[in-house]
Design a protein around this motif. Structure first.
Motif, PDB file in Angstrom:
ATOM      1  N   ARG A 206       0.854  -1.196   0.000  1.00  0.00           N
ATOM      2  CA  ARG A 206       0.000   0.000   0.000  1.00  0.00           C
ATOM      3  C   ARG A 206       0.883   1.236   0.000  1.00  0.00           C
ATOM      4  O   ARG A 206       2.079   1.152   0.234  1.00  0.00           O
ATOM      5  CB  ARG A 206      -0.955   0.003   1.183  1.00  0.00           C
ATOM      6  N   VAL A 207       0.262   2.382  -0.236  1.00  0.00           N
ATOM      7  CA  VAL A 207       0.981   3.651  -0.250  1.00  0.00           C
ATOM      8  C   VAL A 207       0.210   4.627   0.629  1.00  0.00           C
ATOM      9  O   VAL A 207      -1.002   4.777   0.491  1.00  0.00           O
ATOM     10  CB  VAL A 207       1.108   4.200  -1.688  1.00  0.00           C
ATOM     11  N   GLU A 208       0.924   5.281   1.532  1.00  0.00           N
ATOM     12  CA  GLU A 208       0.298   6.226   2.457  1.00  0.00           C
ATOM     13  C   GLU A 208       0.847   7.624   2.223  1.00  0.00           C
ATOM     14  O   GLU A 208       2.005   7.793   1.867  1.00  0.00           O
ATOM     15  CB  GLU A 208       0.569   5.801   3.899  1.00  0.00           C
ATOM     16  N   THR A 209       0.007   8.617   2.435  1.00  0.00           N
ATOM     17  CA  THR A 209       0.427  10.011   2.321  1.00  0.00           C
ATOM     18  C   THR A 209       0.857  10.515   3.690  1.00  0.00           C
ATOM     19  O   THR A 209       0.443   9.989   4.717  1.00  0.00           O
ATOM     20  CB  THR A 209      -0.709  10.900   1.781  1.00  0.00           C
ATOM     21  N   GLY A 210       1.689  11.545   3.674  1.00  0.00           N
ATOM     22  CA  GLY A 210       2.143  12.121   4.938  1.00  0.00           C
ATOM     23  C   GLY A 210       2.774  13.471   4.701  1.00  0.00           C
ATOM     24  O   GLY A 210       2.881  13.944   3.569  1.00  0.00           O
ATOM     25  N   ASN A 211       3.215  14.105   5.776  1.00  0.00           N
ATOM     26  CA  ASN A 211       3.818  15.434   5.686  1.00  0.00           C
ATOM     27  C   ASN A 211       5.157  15.426   4.974  1.00  0.00           C
ATOM     28  O   ASN A 211       5.587  16.447   4.445  1.00  0.00           O
ATOM     29  CB  ASN A 211       3.987  16.030   7.083  1.00  0.00           C
ATOM     30  N   LYS A 212       5.849  14.294   4.958  1.00  0.00           N
ATOM     31  CA  LYS A 212       7.160  14.214   4.332  1.00  0.00           C
ATOM     32  C   LYS A 212       7.099  13.593   2.942  1.00  0.00           C
ATOM     33  O   LYS A 212       8.133  13.286   2.375  1.00  0.00           O
ATOM     34  CB  LYS A 212       8.101  13.416   5.210  1.00  0.00           C
ATOM     35  N   GLY A 213       5.927  13.390   2.399  1.00  0.00           N
ATOM     36  CA  GLY A 213       5.781  12.780   1.078  1.00  0.00           C
ATOM     37  C   GLY A 213       4.996  11.489   1.173  1.00  0.00           C
ATOM     38  O   GLY A 213       4.118  11.341   2.007  1.00  0.00           O
ATOM     39  N   LEU A 214       5.345  10.541   0.303  1.00  0.00           N
ATOM     40  CA  LEU A 214       4.657   9.254   0.280  1.00  0.00           C
ATOM     41  C   LEU A 214       5.475   8.200   1.010  1.00  0.00           C
ATOM     42  O   LEU A 214       6.707   8.202   0.943  1.00  0.00           O
ATOM     43  CB  LEU A 214       4.457   8.783  -1.164  1.00  0.00           C
ATOM     44  N   THR A 215       4.780   7.299   1.680  1.00  0.00           N
ATOM     45  CA  THR A 215       5.420   6.143   2.294  1.00  0.00           C
ATOM     46  C   THR A 215       4.889   4.916   1.576  1.00  0.00           C
ATOM     47  O   THR A 215       3.687   4.651   1.598  1.00  0.00           O
ATOM     48  CB  THR A 215       5.114   6.061   3.797  1.00  0.00           C
ATOM     49  N   ILE A 216       5.784   4.185   0.934  1.00  0.00           N
ATOM     50  CA  ILE A 216       5.402   2.979   0.209  1.00  0.00           C
ATOM     51  C   ILE A 216       5.700   1.798   1.118  1.00  0.00           C
ATOM     52  O   ILE A 216       6.841   1.560   1.504  1.00  0.00           O
ATOM     53  CB  ILE A 216       6.175   2.866  -1.116  1.00  0.00           C
ATOM     54  N   ILE A 217       4.644   1.062   1.469  1.00  0.00           N
ATOM     55  CA  ILE A 217       4.768  -0.087   2.359  1.00  0.00           C
ATOM     56  C   ILE A 217       4.913  -1.341   1.510  1.00  0.00           C
ATOM     57  O   ILE A 217       4.079  -1.626   0.661  1.00  0.00           O
ATOM     58  CB  ILE A 217       3.533  -0.219   3.287  1.00  0.00           C
ATOM     59  N   ARG A 218       5.992  -2.080   1.748  1.00  0.00           N
ATOM     60  CA  ARG A 218       6.237  -3.320   1.024  1.00  0.00           C
ATOM     61  C   ARG A 218       5.421  -4.460   1.624  1.00  0.00           C
ATOM     62  O   ARG A 218       4.916  -4.357   2.742  1.00  0.00           O
ATOM     63  CB  ARG A 218       7.711  -3.690   1.092  1.00  0.00           C
ATOM     64  N   ALA A 219       5.330  -5.545   0.890  1.00  0.00           N
ATOM     65  CA  ALA A 219       4.595  -6.721   1.361  1.00  0.00           C
ATOM     66  C   ALA A 219       5.228  -7.304   2.620  1.00  0.00           C
ATOM     67  O   ALA A 219       4.526  -7.865   3.464  1.00  0.00           O
ATOM     68  CB  ALA A 219       4.528  -7.768   0.256  1.00  0.00           C
ATOM     69  N   ASP A 220       6.555  -7.150   2.790  1.00  0.00           N
ATOM     70  CA  ASP A 220       7.226  -7.677   3.979  1.00  0.00           C
ATOM     71  C   ASP A 220       7.107  -6.745   5.186  1.00  0.00           C
ATOM     72  O   ASP A 220       7.647  -7.027   6.243  1.00  0.00           O
ATOM     73  CB  ASP A 220       8.686  -7.995   3.682  1.00  0.00           C
ATOM     74  N   GLY A 221       6.440  -5.608   5.022  1.00  0.00           N
ATOM     75  CA  GLY A 221       6.218  -4.671   6.120  1.00  0.00           C
ATOM     76  C   GLY A 221       7.205  -3.521   6.177  1.00  0.00           C
ATOM     77  O   GLY A 221       6.991  -2.563   6.915  1.00  0.00           O
ATOM     78  N   SER A 222       8.299  -3.587   5.442  1.00  0.00           N
ATOM     79  CA  SER A 222       9.250  -2.482   5.442  1.00  0.00           C
ATOM     80  C   SER A 222       8.684  -1.322   4.630  1.00  0.00           C
ATOM     81  O   SER A 222       7.766  -1.499   3.833  1.00  0.00           O
ATOM     82  CB  SER A 222      10.606  -2.931   4.880  1.00  0.00           C
ATOM     83  N   ALA A 223       9.234  -0.140   4.837  1.00  0.00           N
ATOM     84  CA  ALA A 223       8.710   1.061   4.195  1.00  0.00           C
ATOM     85  C   ALA A 223       9.824   1.792   3.450  1.00  0.00           C
ATOM     86  O   ALA A 223      10.975   1.769   3.849  1.00  0.00           O
ATOM     87  CB  ALA A 223       8.082   1.988   5.229  1.00  0.00           C
ATOM     88  N   VAL A 224       9.425   2.451   2.363  1.00  0.00           N
ATOM     89  CA  VAL A 224      10.326   3.292   1.583  1.00  0.00           C
ATOM     90  C   VAL A 224       9.678   4.670   1.517  1.00  0.00           C
ATOM     91  O   VAL A 224       8.496   4.797   1.174  1.00  0.00           O
ATOM     92  CB  VAL A 224      10.531   2.726   0.163  1.00  0.00           C
ATOM     93  N   GLN A 225      10.452   5.705   1.842  1.00  0.00           N
ATOM     94  CA  GLN A 225       9.942   7.080   1.860  1.00  0.00           C
ATOM     95  C   GLN A 225      10.286   7.790   0.560  1.00  0.00           C
ATOM     96  O   GLN A 225      11.413   7.736   0.096  1.00  0.00           O
ATOM     97  CB  GLN A 225      10.558   7.839   3.032  1.00  0.00           C
ATOM     98  N   SER A 226       9.295   8.455  -0.042  1.00  0.00           N
ATOM     99  CA  SER A 226       9.514   9.274  -1.229  1.00  0.00           C
ATOM    100  C   SER A 226       9.158  10.717  -0.881  1.00  0.00           C
ATOM    101  O   SER A 226       8.068  10.979  -0.377  1.00  0.00           O
ATOM    102  CB  SER A 226       8.640   8.789  -2.386  1.00  0.00           C
TER     103      SER A 226
END
Length: 153
Positions: free
Chosen positions: A90-110
């Motif tokens: 899934r992809v979540e919005t936030g104050n620092k941009g987008l947070t892309i959540i991987r299937a393994d639970g880790s996150a990547v910030q854009s």
């Protein structure tokens, strides 16, 4: 946001990029002038200004998000990350941009697209539209049912 054969690319807004490029060019010319006049004595000042110019590039001009057929490329931190569509949960919005959540639970910030003020007519912001598109595209990659989702700017 630009769309090409390589994919859809989101970057900092164009006016901000133009301003940053103009500032870098102006300060580069000033550094050259100071170096010619003061020479070695200006080394510390020149290094400090070069550090500022590097930060302008790193924070404003370098970050981008690219969605292509092969997946999503996130260039925000020290190491660019490539995510296959099937990896994205899934992809979540936030104050620092987008947070892309991987299937393994880790996150990547854009960092892009940047957070925007809510629209007066309560329509979704670009950040919300991008998050929705990336989530739908990742779900389509896992199931491939129906037509491939397209980003609507």
């Amino acid at each position: 946001m630009t769309e090409s054969d390589a994919g859809t690319v989101w970057r900092a807004p164009k006016p901000l990029r133009i301003f940053a490029i103009g500032a870098i060019v102006l300060f580069a010319l000033l550094i050259a002038q100071v170096a010619m006049v003061w020479g070695f004595y200006a080394t510390i000042g020149i290094l400090l200004v070069l550090g500022v110019l590097f930060q302008v590039y790193w924070q404003l001009l370098r970050p981008r998000l690219v969605a292509s057929d092969s997946g999503v490329d996130v260039v925000s931190d020290w190491h660019p990350v490539h995510l296959d569509w099937k990896e994205i949960s899934r992809v979540e919005t936030g104050n620092k941009g987008l947070t892309i959540i991987r299937a393994d639970g880790s996150a990547v910030q854009s960092k892009v697209p940047h957070i925007a003020k809510p629209n007066a007519d309560n329509s979704p912001t670009e950040q919300e539209r991008v998050a929705d598109y990336l989530t739908r595209r990742a779900a389509w990659a896992r199931k491939s049912a129906g037509p491939k989702p397209r980003y609507e700017a």
